[in-house]
Scaffold this active site. Structure first.
Site, PDB file in Angstrom:
ATOM      1  N   ASP A 132      30.150 -47.275 -53.062  1.00  0.00           N
ATOM      2  CA  ASP A 132      31.218 -47.772 -52.170  1.00  0.00           C
ATOM      3  C   ASP A 132      32.445 -46.878 -52.376  1.00  0.00           C
ATOM      4  OD1 ASP A 132      32.995 -49.340 -50.719  1.00  0.00           O
ATOM      5  OD2 ASP A 132      33.143 -50.900 -52.252  1.00  0.00           O
ATOM      6  N   LEU A 133      32.386 -45.661 -51.830  1.00  0.00           N
ATOM      7  CA  LEU A 133      33.472 -44.697 -52.067  1.00  0.00           C
ATOM      8  C   LEU A 133      34.336 -44.485 -50.834  1.00  0.00           C
ATOM      9  CD1 LEU A 133      31.462 -42.204 -54.321  1.00  0.00           C
ATOM     10  CD2 LEU A 133      32.926 -44.111 -55.003  1.00  0.00           C
TER      11      LEU A 133
ATOM     12  N   PHE B 263      34.610 -42.824 -47.886  1.00  0.00           N
ATOM     13  CA  PHE B 263      35.143 -41.505 -47.546  1.00  0.00           C
ATOM     14  C   PHE B 263      35.937 -41.550 -46.238  1.00  0.00           C
ATOM     15  CE2 PHE B 263      31.113 -39.949 -49.782  1.00  0.00           C
ATOM     16  CZ  PHE B 263      31.762 -39.825 -50.996  1.00  0.00           C
TER      17      PHE B 263
ATOM     18  N   ASP C 219      38.085 -38.387 -44.266  1.00  0.00           N
ATOM     19  CA  ASP C 219      38.703 -37.054 -44.253  1.00  0.00           C
ATOM     20  C   ASP C 219      38.193 -36.343 -43.010  1.00  0.00           C
ATOM     21  OD1 ASP C 219      39.860 -34.528 -45.100  1.00  0.00           O
ATOM     22  OD2 ASP C 219      39.770 -35.274 -47.156  1.00  0.00           O
ATOM     23  N   ILE C 220      38.446 -35.047 -42.879  1.00  0.00           N
ATOM     24  CA  ILE C 220      37.916 -34.327 -41.717  1.00  0.00           C
ATOM     25  C   ILE C 220      36.389 -34.241 -41.844  1.00  0.00           C
ATOM     26  CG2 ILE C 220      40.038 -33.039 -41.265  1.00  0.00           C
ATOM     27  CD1 ILE C 220      38.656 -30.601 -42.604  1.00  0.00           C
ATOM     28  N   PRO C 221      35.679 -34.099 -40.698  1.00  0.00           N
ATOM     29  CA  PRO C 221      34.209 -34.155 -40.736  1.00  0.00           C
ATOM     30  C   PRO C 221      33.569 -33.205 -41.749  1.00  0.00           C
ATOM     31  CG  PRO C 221      34.973 -34.239 -38.463  1.00  0.00           C
ATOM     32  CD  PRO C 221      36.199 -34.005 -39.311  1.00  0.00           C
TER      33      PRO C 221
ATOM     34  N   THR D  57      34.702 -32.001 -44.548  1.00  0.00           N
ATOM     35  CA  THR D  57      34.920 -32.429 -45.937  1.00  0.00           C
ATOM     36  C   THR D  57      34.088 -33.671 -46.260  1.00  0.00           C
ATOM     37  OG1 THR D  57      37.128 -31.493 -45.878  1.00  0.00           O
ATOM     38  CG2 THR D  57      36.722 -33.170 -47.556  1.00  0.00           C
TER      39      THR D  57
ATOM     40  N   ARG E  67      31.653 -66.191 -52.153  1.00  0.00           N
ATOM     41  CA  ARG E  67      31.875 -67.032 -53.325  1.00  0.00           C
ATOM     42  C   ARG E  67      30.885 -68.193 -53.335  1.00  0.00           C
ATOM     43  NH1 ARG E  67      33.876 -63.307 -54.834  1.00  0.00           N
ATOM     44  NH2 ARG E  67      35.906 -62.897 -55.741  1.00  0.00           N
TER      45      ARG E  67
ATOM     46  N   GLN F 117      40.380 -63.209 -53.199  1.00  0.00           N
ATOM     47  CA  GLN F 117      39.758 -63.207 -51.872  1.00  0.00           C
ATOM     48  C   GLN F 117      40.321 -64.378 -51.071  1.00  0.00           C
ATOM     49  OE1 GLN F 117      37.999 -60.841 -50.772  1.00  0.00           O
ATOM     50  NE2 GLN F 117      36.839 -59.882 -52.439  1.00  0.00           N
TER      51      GLN F 117
END
Ligand code: C5P
Length: 237
Positions: free
Chosen positions: A64-65, A67, A69-71, A73, A186, A195
């Site tokens: 779960d990062l 991303f 940015d431009i395509p 990258t 939950r 949450q």
């Protein structure tokens, strides 16, 4: 195995900077959950080697990062993560059509028929309509999520991360093959933590979720394995 998700829909969020703690949690819960989720906190402390060690424990892993940015990258970042063998990865849908297409292509180019599902993050649940207004985004947060989900689908991604309250609408909008990945879950009677809009695992599944991301109700329990086992039992998995 693109498209395959485990029968147990629960991915346990392992949110810690500490490798030994993460591995211990993973070992504790892995027989009672469908998979494990690692995010920015773990990745920025432990890097690709840490993720590899979690993947090597044998459960499906969601990196779960988020991303954005431009395509070019984002494609490079996806190539780096896809070679570690995750089952799911994500990018921000707000990065746009070209960026999402580049992410999907990079995943397939890197991992072929073992490519991870590529999921678009719609609207962070920490943002509300005032935040949208301040970014000059008109309409309700639900409208915004629906537009981003449609864009994600047009880009050929496999699904979106959304909040529990959008599950039914997106299931109707996007059809049955589009994966809905839902945090903010939950079990009945457990603490809400920070949450705000939550559903129980059973409610979210009944509404049409495919993946339930559950962190602290499992990881902060006296016995994480028992907490995970009880959740699985309520789902009959
Ligand atoms: O501990 P808890 O069950 O609240 O953890 C939820 C996990 O899902 C965390 O890793 C959090 O970063 C993630 N998440 C979220 N809300 C989003 C997107 C991701 O809670 N909108």
């Amino acid at each position: 195995m693109t498209g395959d998700l485990p029968k147990n829909p629960v991915f346990c969020a392992i949110d810690t900077p500490d490798l030994a703690h993460a591995l211990k949690l993973a070992l504790d819960v892995k027989d009672h959950v469908g998979g494990l989720k690692v995010g920015l906190e773990f990745f920025n402390h432990q890097g690709p080697d840490g993720v590899r060690q979690i993947v090597e424990m044998g459960s499906p892993v969601f990196t779960d990062l988020k991303f954005h940015d431009i395509p070019n990258t984002v494609a490079g970042a996806v190539r780096g993560i896809a070679r570690l063998g995750p089952t799911l990865l994500n990018v921000h849908a707000a990065g746009g059509l070209a960026m999402m297409r580049a992410a999907k292509e990079a995943a397939i180019e890197t991992a072929g028929d073992k490519a991870p599902l590529v999921i678009g993050v719609t609207l962070l649940t920490s943002l509300n309509e005032t935040d949208l207004e301040r970014q000059s985004i008109a309409g309700s947060s639900e409208d915004h999520v629906r537009r981003l989900a449609a864009l994600t689908q047009e880009a050929g991604l496999d699904g979106v991360v959304c909040s529990a309250r959008e599950i039914e609408t997106l299931r109707r909008d996007c059809g049955n093959d589009f994966r809905l990945v839902v945090p903010g879950i939950r079990p009945a009677g457990s603490s809400l933590d920070d949450q705000k809009r939550v559903m129980t695992p059973g409610e979210a599944l009944a509404a049409g979720a495919d993946v339930l991301v559950i962190g602290r109700p499992i990881t902060a329990a006296d016995s994480p394995s028992e907490a995970a086992r009880q959740i699985a039992a309520t789902l009959g998995t």
